[in-house]
Design an enzyme around this catalytic site. Structure first.
Site, PDB file in Angstrom:
ATOM      1  N   ARG A 182      41.205  36.852  15.748  1.00  0.00           N
ATOM      2  CA  ARG A 182      40.782  36.392  17.070  1.00  0.00           C
ATOM      3  C   ARG A 182      40.285  37.609  17.868  1.00  0.00           C
ATOM      4  NH1 ARG A 182      44.432  33.971  22.059  1.00  0.00           N
ATOM      5  NH2 ARG A 182      42.638  33.346  23.341  1.00  0.00           N
ATOM      6  N   HIS A 183      39.329  37.384  18.751  1.00  0.00           N
ATOM      7  CA  HIS A 183      38.781  38.451  19.603  1.00  0.00           C
ATOM      8  C   HIS A 183      39.815  38.947  20.619  1.00  0.00           C
ATOM      9  CE1 HIS A 183      38.589  35.693  23.004  1.00  0.00           C
ATOM     10  NE2 HIS A 183      38.134  34.795  22.142  1.00  0.00           N
ATOM     11  N   GLY A 184      39.497  40.057  21.283  1.00  0.00           N
ATOM     12  CA  GLY A 184      40.354  40.595  22.336  1.00  0.00           C
ATOM     13  C   GLY A 184      40.259  39.786  23.626  1.00  0.00           C
ATOM     14  N   GLN A 185      41.150  40.077  24.553  1.00  0.00           N
ATOM     15  CA  GLN A 185      41.183  39.362  25.829  1.00  0.00           C
ATOM     16  C   GLN A 185      39.846  39.485  26.565  1.00  0.00           C
ATOM     17  OE1 GLN A 185      42.778  40.914  29.582  1.00  0.00           O
ATOM     18  NE2 GLN A 185      44.389  39.387  29.460  1.00  0.00           N
ATOM     19  N   ASN A 239      39.714  34.573  29.632  1.00  0.00           N
ATOM     20  CA  ASN A 239      41.128  34.480  29.235  1.00  0.00           C
ATOM     21  C   ASN A 239      42.009  34.879  30.403  1.00  0.00           C
ATOM     22  OD1 ASN A 239      40.481  35.848  25.928  1.00  0.00           O
ATOM     23  ND2 ASN A 239      40.594  33.715  26.522  1.00  0.00           N
ATOM     24  N   GLY A 273      34.576  28.227  25.220  1.00  0.00           N
ATOM     25  CA  GLY A 273      34.233  27.860  23.860  1.00  0.00           C
ATOM     26  C   GLY A 273      32.907  28.468  23.480  1.00  0.00           C
ATOM     27  N   ARG A 287      31.962  38.342  22.770  1.00  0.00           N
ATOM     28  CA  ARG A 287      33.365  38.773  22.778  1.00  0.00           C
ATOM     29  C   ARG A 287      33.881  39.033  21.365  1.00  0.00           C
ATOM     30  NH1 ARG A 287      33.145  33.239  24.102  1.00  0.00           N
ATOM     31  NH2 ARG A 287      34.622  31.817  23.096  1.00  0.00           N
ATOM     32  N   GLU A 336      33.475  29.407  18.553  1.00  0.00           N
ATOM     33  CA  GLU A 336      34.602  28.616  19.051  1.00  0.00           C
ATOM     34  C   GLU A 336      34.182  27.151  19.183  1.00  0.00           C
ATOM     35  OE1 GLU A 336      37.535  27.866  19.165  1.00  0.00           O
ATOM     36  OE2 GLU A 336      38.488  29.212  20.602  1.00  0.00           O
TER      37      GLU A 336
END
Length: 199
Positions: free
Chosen positions: A9-12, A16, A23, A61, A82
């Site tokens: 999963r990507h970073g914050q 977020n 999405g 992202r 997403e």
């Protein structure tokens, strides 16, 4: 021949942080998100893991996260994006329906759950079936990682996965058309410690 897929999963991101539905729409990594990606990258360095190929979602992202992890060339794939949340994109997460979402978002211009899941499965199978793809990194998204892991619970060696935090890593083995989840790594971003869940 057994191959390995590291699905991340990507970073914050700013969305977020602000608890916005994210999405197909995109938001930049926060300062913490950059730090998270670098800490996740240290996991691969510490374990001397190198990649034959690398992929990211076409969302910035995800590609920004990948570029903080490795300096190798990579390919951006729309199939790793997403879930499309339709007109709910960018709205408050308070508006999300209870889980499981099912086909809720399809009524608002988004994707049906089965279409989303099938897109991910087809994309990752096509990736792993190519030559010179023995060890692959793919950076995607929270719901994408969850849907893919949920589909392959039937072969998982470590049971049901919850708590897919930013920059978590899911290690799958791929052989004879099947993925097997063999490790799940979260990170303590304060200490930089990697928390592994294996069989």
């Amino acid at each position: 021949m057994k191959k390995t897929l590291y699905l991340m999963r990507h970073g914050q991101t700013l969305f977020n942080q602000r608890k916005k539905i994210q999405g197909f729409c995109d938001a930049p990594l926060t300062e913490l998100g950059v730090k998270q990606a670098k800490i996740a990258g240290s996991y691969f360095k510490e374990h001397k893991i190198s990649f034959d190929q690398a992929y990211s979602s076409t969302s910035e992202r995800a590609s920004d996260t990948l570029e903080l992890i490795t300096d190798r060339n990579y390919t951006r794939l729309k199939g790793l994006k997403e879930w499309n949340f339709g007109t709910f994109e960018g709205e408050s997460e308070d508006l999300n329906p209870p889980l499981p979402y099912g086909d809720f978002f399809a009524a608002y211009g988004g994707e049906r759950e089965i279409d989303f899941r099938n897109r991910l499965i087809e994309t990752m199978e096509n990736m792993m079936n190519q030559d010179n793809h023995e060890v692959v990194l793919a950076v995607s998204h929270g719901a994408a990682c969850a849907q893919f892991a949920r589909y392959w619970e039937k072969t998982s060696e470590i049971g049901k996965i919850t708590g897919l935090k930013n920059c978590c890593i899911l290690k799958f083995e791929y052989e004879n058309g099947e993925f097997t989840l063999v490790n799940f790594i979260n990170h303590d971003f304060e200490s930089g410690i990697h928390i592994e869940n294996t069989k």
